[in-house]
Design a protein around this motif. Structure first.
Motif, PDB file in Angstrom:
ATOM      1  N   PHE A 124       7.809  34.349 -61.270  1.00  0.00           N
ATOM      2  CA  PHE A 124       6.380  34.166 -61.555  1.00  0.00           C
ATOM      3  C   PHE A 124       6.073  32.732 -61.986  1.00  0.00           C
ATOM      4  N   PHE A 125       6.929  31.851 -61.556  1.00  0.00           N
ATOM      5  CA  PHE A 125       6.801  30.446 -61.932  1.00  0.00           C
ATOM      6  C   PHE A 125       5.462  29.842 -61.523  1.00  0.00           C
ATOM      7  N   ARG A 126       4.908  30.356 -60.486  1.00  0.00           N
ATOM      8  CA  ARG A 126       3.667  29.740 -60.000  1.00  0.00           C
ATOM      9  C   ARG A 126       2.535  29.861 -61.016  1.00  0.00           C
ATOM     10  N   TRP A 127       2.716  30.777 -61.989  1.00  0.00           N
ATOM     11  CA  TRP A 127       1.648  30.970 -62.957  1.00  0.00           C
ATOM     12  C   TRP A 127       1.743  30.047 -64.160  1.00  0.00           C
ATOM     13  N   CYS A 128       2.713  29.161 -64.166  1.00  0.00           N
ATOM     14  CA  CYS A 128       2.677  28.171 -65.249  1.00  0.00           C
ATOM     15  C   CYS A 128       2.746  26.762 -64.679  1.00  0.00           C
ATOM     16  N   ASP A 129       2.446  25.786 -65.516  1.00  0.00           N
ATOM     17  CA  ASP A 129       2.317  24.426 -65.004  1.00  0.00           C
ATOM     18  C   ASP A 129       3.667  23.736 -64.868  1.00  0.00           C
ATOM     19  N   ARG A 130       3.656  22.624 -64.206  1.00  0.00           N
ATOM     20  CA  ARG A 130       4.906  21.936 -63.880  1.00  0.00           C
ATOM     21  C   ARG A 130       5.725  21.540 -65.103  1.00  0.00           C
ATOM     22  N   PRO A 131       5.102  21.000 -66.159  1.00  0.00           N
ATOM     23  CA  PRO A 131       5.914  20.654 -67.338  1.00  0.00           C
ATOM     24  C   PRO A 131       6.688  21.860 -67.889  1.00  0.00           C
ATOM     25  N   THR A 132       6.003  22.990 -67.988  1.00  0.00           N
ATOM     26  CA  THR A 132       6.660  24.200 -68.476  1.00  0.00           C
ATOM     27  C   THR A 132       7.789  24.612 -67.543  1.00  0.00           C
TER      28      THR A 132
END
Lengths: 205, 205
Positions: A124-132
């Motif tokens: 579900f990585f797409r739901w958080c921003d790149r730094p995270t």
DNA sequence: GTCATCATGTAAGCCGTTACATGATTGC
DNA sequence: GCAATCATGTAACGGCTTACATGATGAC
């Protein structure tokens, strides 16, 4: 864990419990494995927390298809013709709320990533921003490097008398190294800001 | 799981709980991870079942060293000068019994091997005979092949819209294939009867 | 009319963890 | 004398599974 899976799936489509389980299995394959016995209580828990909201429907209505329309809009119309609170064909279709979306991001970023949690998070990585994302990837890599170190220490400390333990630990070392390399590639891709993450074969550096 | 670990370790050396944990960690590295909160109850459980027997000692006596001598023999001598049933320096040194050895073999052969159990079993492979080892290795390989199939189905079924899920599943596929190949090598070695993998056979001298 | 599937739940249990309680021994 | 480590245990809780209970719907 299970809440992360539920919220991650519901962020894309409104589903009822039974469908949710199938969807989860179809999308994530063997990586997910929830049983009804934990799924339904989890859904009720999330509903109590206000992270998801349910609409009890009478007809087959809005289920399999990934909906773009808003739940609270049209769905409120036939919410009136629900039969009773119990029994099938009164499916409880769940949708994620704003609270739920915040909770999803929180679950993705916050908790310690043990062995099995990381895969779910990545899904579900797409739901958080790149730094995270980068932070999570690097933390994971650091954890694996530590594990690698410990396995190597254990390997070195052995008197080498058991070939099976030996084989096990050597394979563990190799697997871990492979995982680390993979994470390295993901990190590089993330840093490059290459949004065509899916490209595996040829293409850009 | 934890009982398998305990019996497997105790088959080689008589130890008390505290040592057992350290030993486990040292020998198996990150593959084992028992906490005292489950270790001690498990030991008591096994003792009640007659799978292990404890001798409460007064001095530092027979602990770290892997003993060859029989517990019931000399140890019975100073069993008399134990202080009380509780408190440290009254360490409870555990040894495996015949019942325990049978239980160990049973645990190794019988139960369904889920993801995490197999590694533990493999670590104690020397305690079962070659046919059982082969059977376990082949069952495991079959399970991984199934998993591979399912992951591939899931990969094929995707609309390919999420690069992270894609990356995750591709890596899972590769890891699984690597595991299968590794198992293949272990199986081949086992079939070849290559006894550089240490002579274990049935009875002990 | 009966069987498979859809659909939602509860109850009991398993297997582990963390946190707590207790006290002895060792090293400084 | 005080802290760190050794040593054994209990209590509470967590998160999941299996098995059970219930019932509607659709296919034949």
């Amino acid at each position: 864990m299970i809440e992360l899976a539920i919220l991650g799936i519901l962020k894309e489509a409104q589903l009822h419990g039974y469908e949710l389980k199938k969807h989860l299995r179809k999308v994530l394959g063997p990586l997910s494995n929830v049983s009804f016995g934990s799924l339904y209580p989890a859904l009720n828990r999330l509903e109590r927390q206000g992270a998801v909201s349910a609409v009890v429907t009478d007809d087959a209505g809005p289920s399999t298809m990934p909906m773009t329309g808003s739940l609270t809009g049209e769905a409120a119309a036939f919410r009136s013709r629900l039969r009773s609170t119990r029994g099938p064909r009164n499916k409880k279709v769940y949708g994620i709320t704003e609270v739920g979306e915040r909770r999803l991001v929180e679950l993705l970023s916050d908790p310690a990533d043990d062995e099995r949690t990381f895969g779910m998070k990545l899904a579900f990585f797409r739901w958080c921003d790149r730094p995270t994302r980068l932070w999570l990837l690097e933390r994971r890599r650091a954890a694996l490097l530590e594990r690698l170190e410990e396995t190597r220490r254990a390997l070195a400390a052995r008197e080498g008398d058991d070939p099976y333990v030996q084989a096990l630990m050597e394979h563990d070392t190799e697997s871990t190294m492979s995982d680390i390399a993979w994470l390295g590639r993901l990190i590089a891709r993330e840093r490059a800001g290459d949004d065509r993450t899916r490209e595996t074969t040829g293409g850009r550096p």
